[in-house]
Motif scaffolding. Structure first.
Motif, PDB file in Angstrom:
ATOM      1  N   THR A  56       0.823  -1.207   0.000  1.00 43.43           N
ATOM      2  CA  THR A  56       0.000   0.000   0.000  1.00 43.43           C
ATOM      3  C   THR A  56       0.858   1.258   0.000  1.00 43.43           C
ATOM      4  O   THR A  56       0.483   2.278  -0.585  1.00 43.43           O
ATOM      5  CB  THR A  56      -0.936  -0.007   1.223  1.00 43.43           C
ATOM      6  OG1 THR A  56      -1.744  -1.184   1.187  1.00 43.43           O
ATOM      7  CG2 THR A  56      -1.843   1.210   1.221  1.00 43.43           C
ATOM      8  N   THR A  57       2.037   1.186   0.629  1.00 41.62           N
ATOM      9  CA  THR A  57       2.917   2.357   0.707  1.00 41.62           C
ATOM     10  C   THR A  57       3.944   2.400  -0.418  1.00 41.62           C
ATOM     11  O   THR A  57       4.166   3.450  -1.023  1.00 41.62           O
ATOM     12  CB  THR A  57       3.625   2.380   2.068  1.00 41.62           C
ATOM     13  OG1 THR A  57       2.645   2.582   3.096  1.00 41.62           O
ATOM     14  CG2 THR A  57       4.651   3.502   2.145  1.00 41.62           C
TER      15      THR A  57
ATOM     16  N   GLY B  48       3.132   4.413  -3.834  1.00 43.52           N
ATOM     17  CA  GLY B  48       1.916   3.700  -3.440  1.00 43.52           C
ATOM     18  C   GLY B  48       0.802   4.665  -3.104  1.00 43.52           C
ATOM     19  O   GLY B  48       0.960   5.885  -3.161  1.00 43.52           O
ATOM     20  N   GLU B  49      -0.328   4.096  -2.723  1.00 46.16           N
ATOM     21  CA  GLU B  49      -1.500   4.935  -2.460  1.00 46.16           C
ATOM     22  C   GLU B  49      -1.485   5.559  -1.077  1.00 46.16           C
ATOM     23  O   GLU B  49      -2.253   6.483  -0.806  1.00 46.16           O
ATOM     24  CB  GLU B  49      -2.771   4.106  -2.647  1.00 46.16           C
ATOM     25  CG  GLU B  49      -2.867   2.904  -1.733  1.00 46.16           C
ATOM     26  CD  GLU B  49      -4.049   2.012  -2.066  1.00 46.16           C
ATOM     27  OE1 GLU B  49      -5.096   2.164  -1.405  1.00 46.16           O
ATOM     28  OE2 GLU B  49      -3.926   1.190  -2.988  1.00 46.16           O
ATOM     29  N   ASP B  50      -0.625   5.071  -0.184  1.00 42.45           N
ATOM     30  CA  ASP B  50      -0.562   5.637   1.167  1.00 42.45           C
ATOM     31  C   ASP B  50       0.911   5.877   1.525  1.00 42.45           C
ATOM     32  O   ASP B  50       1.541   5.044   2.172  1.00 42.45           O
ATOM     33  CB  ASP B  50      -1.203   4.677   2.174  1.00 42.45           C
ATOM     34  CG  ASP B  50      -1.175   5.231   3.596  1.00 42.45           C
ATOM     35  OD1 ASP B  50      -1.164   6.467   3.747  1.00 42.45           O
ATOM     36  OD2 ASP B  50      -1.139   4.422   4.545  1.00 42.45           O
ATOM     37  N   PRO B  51       1.488   6.993   1.094  1.00 38.69           N
ATOM     38  CA  PRO B  51       2.924   7.237   1.282  1.00 38.69           C
ATOM     39  C   PRO B  51       3.284   7.634   2.716  1.00 38.69           C
ATOM     40  O   PRO B  51       3.724   8.748   2.991  1.00 38.69           O
ATOM     41  CB  PRO B  51       3.200   8.381   0.306  1.00 38.69           C
ATOM     42  CG  PRO B  51       1.907   9.133   0.247  1.00 38.69           C
ATOM     43  CD  PRO B  51       0.829   8.099   0.361  1.00 38.69           C
TER      44      PRO B  51
ATOM     45  N   GLY C 274       4.112   0.027  -3.165  1.00 36.44           N
ATOM     46  CA  GLY C 274       3.802  -0.716  -4.371  1.00 36.44           C
ATOM     47  C   GLY C 274       4.599  -2.014  -4.405  1.00 36.44           C
ATOM     48  O   GLY C 274       5.327  -2.353  -3.477  1.00 36.44           O
TER      49      GLY C 274
ATOM     50  N   GLY D 153       5.078   9.033  -4.813  1.00 35.24           N
ATOM     51  CA  GLY D 153       4.452   8.468  -6.003  1.00 35.24           C
ATOM     52  C   GLY D 153       4.524   6.967  -6.140  1.00 35.24           C
ATOM     53  O   GLY D 153       4.165   6.433  -7.188  1.00 35.24           O
TER      54      GLY D 153
ATOM     55  N   THR E 231      -5.917   3.086   4.943  1.00 35.28           N
ATOM     56  CA  THR E 231      -5.352   3.836   3.815  1.00 35.28           C
ATOM     57  C   THR E 231      -6.044   5.173   3.653  1.00 35.28           C
ATOM     58  O   THR E 231      -7.247   5.254   3.448  1.00 35.28           O
ATOM     59  CB  THR E 231      -5.515   3.033   2.516  1.00 35.28           C
ATOM     60  OG1 THR E 231      -4.893   1.757   2.692  1.00 35.28           O
ATOM     61  CG2 THR E 231      -4.859   3.772   1.360  1.00 35.28           C
ATOM     62  N   GLY E 232      -5.223   6.219   3.764  1.00 36.28           N
ATOM     63  CA  GLY E 232      -5.736   7.556   3.520  1.00 36.28           C
ATOM     64  C   GLY E 232      -6.698   8.058   4.581  1.00 36.28           C
ATOM     65  O   GLY E 232      -7.308   9.118   4.416  1.00 36.28           O
TER      66      GLY E 232
END
Length: 281
Positions: free
Chosen positions: A129-130, A210-213, A132, A208, A274-275
């Protein structure tokens, strides 16, 4: 429950230590340096890279086949230690370690056994998730060992602490009879103590990926003593006491980050969504 002692100077010269940290070139003529946990001068685990932006890693290598139990302190570890310095256990295990500064942490943990790629696997879950998936292999990182998850909590809105216990040898190598004995004693209320050397690796991804950096604080306990106890606790759903000797010199974390661990570890457990803000459980 967490109790901590003051940082202590422990260990023997690195050349005499059964367990030590080292680096090596990944390939002749160059390449990234591998950070290694060595046991009896053999590479036992590959650890997170020094760059600080690469994913958290503990990968079992072929030389990881030795436990480091000490018969001299087994009686003291049959029950719950009340204090990190109880019974000279720290000094006994310190003789296995390379000379350096260590922070003793006495933790209560409820381990959950995780199989890589299966439900609850950090490497194919939160890490993907963070970061990739691995850009070369097209797959998540693979630790080559079952391991235990025990605790996690928010550090702040952009960082999360994940805790792991990594056995030196896989649970399938444990003696079934001893595991069953520990299960029976735990069901009667016994809380035994295990011992580990630990690292804190603070890993921050590049933008840039993953979706949750978010920043991952990986508190990883490499099990020295207590392999049967951990499997029994996971089987029975019971707690064990864990004496962690956190290496301050070999962790990928600033001194002030390591100093925060007692406070962070005393927080309620919370899972990162996530997020979204973290959720207490």
């Amino acid at each position: 429950m967490i109790r901590t002692g003051a940082p202590r100077r422990l260990g023997v010269p690195s050349s005499e230590a059964r367990l030590r940290f080292d680096t090596e070139l990944q390939e002749l003529g160059g390449g990234p340096r591998r950070r290694l946990l060595m046991v009896d001068d053999e590479p036992a685990f590959e650890l997170s890279f020094y760059c600080g932006t690469c994913p958290l890693l503990f990968r079992r290598l072929e030389a990881a086949r030795e436990k480091l139990s000490l018969e001299s302190v087994q009686e003291r570890l049959t029950g719950a230690l009340a204090d990190p310095d109880d019974g000279g256990v720290i000094d006994a295990f310190g003789a296995l370690l390379p000379e350096g500064e260590y922070l003793p942490l006495l933790l209560s943990v409820e381990p959950r056994l995780v199989i890589p790629g299966k439900e609850g696997d950090y490497f194919s879950g939160e890490q993907v998730t963070t970061w990739g998936i691995d850009q070369f292999w097209g797959l998540p990182e693979y630790p080559h060992t079952p391991y235990y998850r025990t605790f996690e909590t928010a550090v702040d809105a952009d960082a999360h602490l994940y805790e792991f216990i990594v056995p030196m040898v896989p649970p399938t190598w444990n003696e079934r009879g001893r595991v069953e004995e520990y299960v029976a004693s735990m069901e009667q209320g016994t809380v035994p103590t295990a011992v580990a050397i630990s690292t804190l690796d603070v890993c921050q991804p590049s933008l840039g990926l993953g979706e949750d950096p978010s920043v991952h604080w990986g508190l990883t306990h490499f099990l020295l003593d207590g392999h049967h106890k951990l499997e029994a606790a996971a089987t029975a759903g019971r707690p064990v006491r864990l004496l962690s000797l956190l290496t301050l010199g070999e962790s990928l974390a600033a001194a002030e980050d390591c100093a925060r661990l007692p406070e962070l570890r005393a927080r309620p457990r919370s899972v990162r969504s996530t997020g979204q803000p973290t959720k207490q459980v």
